[in-house]
Design a protein around this motif. Structure first.
Motif, PDB file in Angstrom:
ATOM      1  N   ALA B 196       0.584  -1.308   0.061  1.00  0.00           N
ATOM      2  CA  ALA B 196       0.169   0.159   0.212  1.00  0.00           C
ATOM      3  C   ALA B 196       0.700   1.170  -0.226  1.00  0.00           C
ATOM      4  O   ALA B 196       0.307   1.913   0.608  1.00  0.00           O
ATOM      5  CB  ALA B 196      -1.114  -0.015   1.192  1.00  0.00           C
ATOM      6  N   MET B 197       2.677   0.940  -0.414  1.00  0.00           N
ATOM      7  CA  MET B 197       3.095   2.513  -0.467  1.00  0.00           C
ATOM      8  C   MET B 197       2.010   2.977  -2.069  1.00  0.00           C
ATOM      9  O   MET B 197       1.450   2.468  -3.069  1.00  0.00           O
ATOM     10  CB  MET B 197       3.776   1.738  -0.709  1.00  0.00           C
ATOM     11  CG  MET B 197       5.150   1.888   0.558  1.00  0.00           C
ATOM     12  SD  MET B 197       6.377   2.998   1.398  1.00  0.00           S
ATOM     13  CE  MET B 197       7.324   3.904  -0.265  1.00  0.00           C
ATOM     14  N   MET B 198       2.386   4.613  -1.219  1.00  0.00           N
ATOM     15  CA  MET B 198       1.712   5.666  -2.699  1.00  0.00           C
ATOM     16  C   MET B 198       2.455   6.306  -3.354  1.00  0.00           C
ATOM     17  O   MET B 198       3.696   6.702  -2.443  1.00  0.00           O
ATOM     18  CB  MET B 198       0.340   5.801  -1.340  1.00  0.00           C
ATOM     19  CG  MET B 198      -0.108   5.489  -1.467  1.00  0.00           C
ATOM     20  SD  MET B 198      -1.176   6.008   0.222  1.00  0.00           S
ATOM     21  CE  MET B 198      -2.058   7.918  -0.714  1.00  0.00           C
ATOM     22  N   LEU B 199       2.130   6.850  -3.800  1.00  0.00           N
ATOM     23  CA  LEU B 199       3.171   8.326  -4.934  1.00  0.00           C
ATOM     24  C   LEU B 199       2.580   9.020  -5.075  1.00  0.00           C
ATOM     25  O   LEU B 199       1.126   8.645  -5.263  1.00  0.00           O
ATOM     26  CB  LEU B 199       3.623   7.732  -5.992  1.00  0.00           C
ATOM     27  CG  LEU B 199       4.518   8.084  -6.777  1.00  0.00           C
ATOM     28  CD1 LEU B 199       5.935   8.320  -6.405  1.00  0.00           C
ATOM     29  CD2 LEU B 199       4.846   7.946  -8.520  1.00  0.00           C
ATOM     30  N   ILE B 200       2.646  10.431  -3.902  1.00  0.00           N
ATOM     31  CA  ILE B 200       2.166  11.720  -3.710  1.00  0.00           C
ATOM     32  C   ILE B 200       2.909  12.540  -4.523  1.00  0.00           C
ATOM     33  O   ILE B 200       3.845  12.434  -4.779  1.00  0.00           O
ATOM     34  CB  ILE B 200       1.020  11.566  -2.876  1.00  0.00           C
ATOM     35  CG1 ILE B 200       2.292  12.163  -1.750  1.00  0.00           C
ATOM     36  CG2 ILE B 200       0.385  10.315  -2.046  1.00  0.00           C
ATOM     37  CD1 ILE B 200       1.902  12.449  -1.161  1.00  0.00           C
ATOM     38  N   GLU B 201       1.462  13.052  -5.393  1.00  0.00           N
ATOM     39  CA  GLU B 201       2.648  14.696  -5.584  1.00  0.00           C
ATOM     40  C   GLU B 201       1.854  15.811  -4.951  1.00  0.00           C
ATOM     41  O   GLU B 201       0.757  16.107  -4.810  1.00  0.00           O
ATOM     42  CB  GLU B 201       1.953  14.808  -7.130  1.00  0.00           C
ATOM     43  CG  GLU B 201       3.005  16.109  -7.752  1.00  0.00           C
ATOM     44  CD  GLU B 201       2.435  15.992  -9.329  1.00  0.00           C
ATOM     45  OE1 GLU B 201       2.945  15.381 -10.202  1.00  0.00           O
ATOM     46  OE2 GLU B 201       1.973  17.340  -9.975  1.00  0.00           O
ATOM     47  N   VAL B 202       2.792  16.931  -4.322  1.00  0.00           N
ATOM     48  CA  VAL B 202       2.502  17.848  -3.603  1.00  0.00           C
ATOM     49  C   VAL B 202       3.206  19.595  -4.163  1.00  0.00           C
ATOM     50  O   VAL B 202       3.950  19.355  -4.569  1.00  0.00           O
ATOM     51  CB  VAL B 202       2.613  17.944  -2.036  1.00  0.00           C
ATOM     52  CG1 VAL B 202       1.742  18.995  -1.710  1.00  0.00           C
ATOM     53  CG2 VAL B 202       1.643  16.310  -1.435  1.00  0.00           C
ATOM     54  N   ASN B 203       2.438  20.351  -4.754  1.00  0.00           N
ATOM     55  CA  ASN B 203       3.046  21.257  -4.926  1.00  0.00           C
ATOM     56  C   ASN B 203       3.789  20.683  -6.070  1.00  0.00           C
ATOM     57  O   ASN B 203       5.110  21.663  -6.180  1.00  0.00           O
ATOM     58  CB  ASN B 203       3.568  21.743  -4.234  1.00  0.00           C
ATOM     59  CG  ASN B 203       2.311  22.575  -3.098  1.00  0.00           C
ATOM     60  OD1 ASN B 203       0.877  23.062  -3.766  1.00  0.00           O
ATOM     61  ND2 ASN B 203       2.309  22.800  -2.195  1.00  0.00           N
TER      62      ASN B 203
END
Lengths: 222, 222
Positions: B196-203
């Motif tokens: 369940a590792m996630m790749l996220i994007e912030v700014n």
DNA sequence: TTTATTTGTTAGATACCTCTAACTTTTATA
DNA sequence: TATAAAAGTTAGAGGTATCTAACAAATAAA
């Protein structure tokens, strides 16, 4: 390396530096200390032993009490915190002049150098607290003002109030009642020979004040 | 009539209300309480007797612990103070997000209703602290937000961070490192089936975060 | 200079918050 | 369900800060 002191220990140091500075003889006694802290002499005696053990005060049995350099340093830090908090309460939170002291007594014990430095910056590096007392900087240095009391001002002369000597609630409330505050102009209209009662004028309001009162108001000549 | 409680007693009440609210079952145990306060169960047990004596907690021997109405009221006042101080430190003194908690732990014990009310006014009646937690008003009421965690957001969807669950320094510093903060938009780019590792994007910054991390970030859908 | 007063110290006790070690009750597991 | 594990409690002790009561030293007064 700031020793981690309890609130109580800090209060003893703060009271000691006040006594030492006020007494001019640079010494304090056990009973005197105890009465200022509202504890019994026996209690103060116990604490003195502890503070001596920690290297913060110097004294010998039946001798006078003094702060060591380290003790003085810490005491000045507490005074610094107290006065910065008082300034914050007065200037930013609209506390009245006579309300700030009691709350600052609690706030002065918060342990965070960062907090007090940021607060000082937020207040734009104030040099005096709302009672006119100087605020020590991070190195413990503060402005010393030559202090004349209202009792010394000649009849017919004017002066400007810069500080109070007594910080008790009853005195401060009295000061407010007379219409006085920091930086107010005071004109001395007359003085009784008998008991040195003075008639003064502040912002057009005339008041009759006792010698005791006048001795607790610090002023500068215009 | 606010009972005059010691810092220690206040900390027990604050910890209890957190446990009671989080546990959902509305109960807490002695060991659980002790470990949150970093004391031994024996110590917590003694204090519970005292708080029961004062009418602030209800529990029977070997039973579960609950706060009484009075205990809840006081606990909410402490949380109110804590969160108002955090907001002050963050907004006015430029403390960083992860620095406010420890200082607020001290400030929350200052006894002055006037102080906290004036501070609240100075901050213009904030409803949430810097971590997104709601600030109880004088009556103990606060806004409840429906809380979804980042872990529940589907791949390809976006959401907005509104709070953190974990308030520990290590977690908060990690959050800052990922470039996250309150009100930031988060896009979920992918999720591993395995862990369940996630790749996220912030700014514009992409980061890979664990399930544990994602479960401690509260978000709302856009 | 002797005595009385003030000042300072010590001893023993209490309340608070904490601990360790031993014990009891409840809950989970084999 | 019998036993092991977890959770909770009690007893006894220590450190801090305070007190009262009794005592000792220093200072002031007669």
């Amino acid at each position: 390396m700031n020793a981690l002191l309890s609130h109580t220990e800090e209060n003893y140091l703060k009271t000691l530096i006040k006594l030492v500075l006020e007494n001019a003889n640079s010494e304090a006694g056990t009973n005197e200390l105890a009465s200022h802290l509202a504890v019994k002499p026996a209690t103060a005696n116990d604490m003195l032993k502890k503070l001596k053990e920690k290297g913060l005060v110097s004294y010998e049995k039946y001798g006078k009490i003094n702060l060591t350099n380290q003790g003085t340093k810490i005491a000045l830090e507490i005074i610094r915190k107290h006065r910065i908090w008082e300034t914050f309460l007065y200037e930013k939170l609209d506390f009245s002049w006579d309300e700030v002291h009691d709350v600052a007594e609690q706030l002065e014990h918060i342990k965070s150098d960062k907090l007090i430095d940021k607060l000082e910056k937020f207040l734009d590096y104030p040099e005096f607290d709302p009672h006119g007392d100087p605020i020590p900087n991070k190195e413990g240095k503060f402005k010393v003002q030559h202090k004349t009391t209202l009792a010394e001002i000649a009849v017919g002369k004017s002066c400007k109030m810069i500080a109070v000597k007594d910080n008790s609630n009853s005195f401060l409330q009295y000061v407010v009642k007379v219409g006085l505050g920091i930086n107010n102009e005071i004109k001395v209209l007359s003085r009784q020979d008998y008991d040195a009662m003075m008639l003064i004028e502040v912002n057009g309001q005339q008041s009759s004040v006792s010698q005791k009162f006048a001795e607790n108001i610090f002023v500068v000549f215009d």
